[in-house]
Design an enzyme around this catalytic site. Structure first.
Site, PDB file in Angstrom:
ATOM      1  N   GLY A 132       0.526  -1.101  -0.084  1.00 17.71           N
ATOM      2  CA  GLY A 132       0.036  -0.063   0.064  1.00 17.71           C
ATOM      3  C   GLY A 132       0.737   1.083  -0.120  1.00 17.71           C
ATOM      4  N   TYR A 143      15.818  12.948  -8.661  1.00 15.02           N
ATOM      5  CA  TYR A 143      14.818  13.061  -7.666  1.00 15.02           C
ATOM      6  C   TYR A 143      14.421  14.401  -7.051  1.00 15.02           C
ATOM      7  CZ  TYR A 143      12.061  10.422  -4.180  1.00 15.02           C
ATOM      8  OH  TYR A 143      11.021   9.786  -3.489  1.00 15.02           O
TER       9      TYR A 143
END
Length: 549
Positions: A134, A469
């Site tokens: 999740g 990033y």
């Protein structure tokens, strides 16, 4: 994890022991942590959500497969399995109004049960969404709010075992629901490691890594999951797609590659055969300072071209370096004097400390190998004006690397958005992508009339390029927080493709990045992908609308 945020209940980010953090946030986004009101933890009993539409006969059929204990229509279970952990997911779940959830959550014990579940779903003309840990932040989990069919979330958490290890080949068969820490513990007990450590490591699974084409912090040595995963089992209607763990093969278009990054649209990944490595005798992370971003980026490229083979090569821009120092605990005693002396030395050398860039480089192997690698890298660092500052910051990096997501929840409590976008580009375009992205984000902040922040690090070096990033943050308004977020996120993603980068290096596509997919892989590329999904899942039963809406 928490139904409303990242990580374990009772664990969160705290800034009281980090004296530089509050001033940093005030300067970066104009948020005064000393006066801002922190939102209360949301109350689950206030959540508004639709009732389950699963028919009793279908629930009985599922219970006949996995047992009643492992079939749930409870509200909390359904909410936990509705979203991942993107900024958009967290804002919506905290609002207390959820349009669509899975109607039932099932927990199979093995591959045979998964096959029976899939066959039952197809017979029911229901929808199935695989669920690992999740942790996804690309919108790969959420159900389509307009979906009227029964939605089944298949949670693979019970399937968490290392099934076997081929010691001679360095291949391990692993059930897809194994979480990173459990997987490493099982491998470590037998002297092995997978070497794959994404930021989400503590809350993500090997099946999820494959489904989203994940990359880890040590991919310079071990490769991305696309390099690590050699074989896999995928349950499909009526049968098992099995790709054997072969080092390499020439067997037509790669079905293995089709499964990598498929986000549940081609079936449920139940088992992965991965290459594993013996635990290295020595592992260390060294820190280096560079006078500016340009010098640090050039050094990383030179390292990638050299005979050195570090496990980690990472350089933060000046903004992220400042952030790292601001989130450090206060130095005391000898450490404080050493730090002050070092910064004084750099000033005397003419360094602008506001432009200082912090780099982490990792070394693994035998003591002699580590020493040789470190020596080669040290010469390159020196050539580009950098200096080594020892292992102290490296220890800090190891301690903090899995804690950063908690910071996003802390900022959200204060009404601020904090999120990430990552890309990859050739070395020749990396600086251009960086400049374009910074400019695009700042332009979006100006459009919103907000004080905003964006910072970056380079990681995951390859022969031809690297990953950039980006982390961005700003204080959201009350009227349309997600609309404001979309303006910033869209500006960043658009800058990636315009400047020659990809829309995602390792977070996947989901719903979050799909608007730019055609720009990335061309209209014909999208047509081929659409044909694949239509052929493999004509009924649209497997996680529909992800990747391609």
């Amino acid at each position: 994890m928490k139904w409303w945020g990242w990580g374990i209940e009772g664990v969160g980010f705290h800034h009281e022991d980090k004296p530089g953090f509050a001033p940093f946030v005030l300067k970066a986004v104009g948020l005064d942590l000393h006066t801002a009101e922190r939102a209360e933890k949301p109350a689950f009993e206030n959540v508004q959500m639709p009732d389950s539409n699963a028919q009793a006969s279908f629930l009985t059929a599922l219970a006949g497969i996995v047992g009643e204990r492992y079939v749930s229509t409870e509200r909390i279970e359904r909410v936990v399995h509705t979203f991942g952990k993107s900024l958009r997911d967290l804002v919506r779940v905290r609002s207390g109004v959820i349009e669509r959830t899975p109607d039932v959550v099932v927990y199979p014990a093995d591959e045979a049960e998964v096959q029976r579940i899939v066959d039952a779903v197809i017979a029911e003309d229901a929808v199935v969404i695989p669920f690992g840990g999740g942790s996804n932040i690309a919108g790969s989990l959420e159900p389509d709010p307009t979906e009227t069919r029964t939605i089944v979330s298949v949670d693979l958490g019970r399937m968490n075992k290392v099934l076997s290890i081929d010691d001679e080949s360095g291949l391990a068969r692993i059930q897809a629901g194994a979480l990173g820490p459990d997987l490493e513990d099982q491998l470590k007990a037998k002297g092995w490691t997978i070497g794959h450590f994404p930021d989400s490591f503590t809350h993500s699974t090997v099946g999820g890594w494959v489904a989203t084409r994940s990359s880890g912090m040590q991919s310079d040595k071990y490769g991305d999951i696309s390099d690590i995963a050699k074989g896999m089992h995928v349950v499909r209607p009526g049968g098992l797609l099995e790709i054997r763990g072969i080092p390499s093969a020439s067997t037509g278009p790669s079905v293995r590659e089709m499964i990598l990054g498929s986000e549940g649209r081609l079936g449920i990944i139940t088992e992965v055969t991965v290459q594993v490595h013996r635990i290295p005798a020595e592992r260390t992370i060294y820190a280096y300072f560079f006078p500016n971003w340009k010098a640090g980026l050039a050094a990383m490229r030179a390292i990638s071209e050299s005979d050195a083979a570090p496990s980690v090569t990472r350089i933060s821009d000046a903004r992220e370096s400042g952030f790292s120092l601001a989130t450090s605990k206060e130095s005391k005693g000898v450490s404080k004097h050493v730090q002050n002396a070092l910064f004084g030395f750099l000033k005397r050398r003419g360094w602008d400390l506001d432009q200082l860039c912090l780099s982490f480089i990792g070394y693994e192997g035998s003591p002699s190998h580590v020493a040789r690698q470190k020596s080669m890298v040290g010469k390159i660092v020196k050539k580009h004006g950098g200096i080594g500052v020892g292992t102290g910051p490296g220890v800090l990096y190891d301690q903090k690397k899995f804690d950063t997501p908690y910071l996003r929840d802390f900022l959200l409590d204060m009404g601020a958005a904090g999120d990430v976008s990552e890309t990859a580009a050739p070395w020749s375009k990396l600086q251009g992508v960086y400049d374009a992205t910074i400019a695009a984000a700042n332009g979006a902040y100006a459009k919103l009339d907000r004080t905003g922040w964006i910072m970056c690090h380079m990681s995951h070096s390859y022969h031809s390029g690297a990953c950039l990033y980006f982390t961005f943050a700003f204080v959201m308004g009350d009227e349309d927080p997600l609309g404001e977020y979309d303006i910033v996120k869209s500006a960043i993603q658009g800058a990636f493709v315009k400047a020659g980068g990809t829309i995602s290096h390792h977070h996947g596509v989901g719903l979050e990045h799909s608007p730019w997919l055609e720009d990335d892989i061309s209209p014909e590329g999208v047509a081929v992908m659409r044909g694949l999904f239509a052929s493999a899942d004509a009924g649209g039963n497997f996680n529909p609308n992800k990747i391609l809406p």
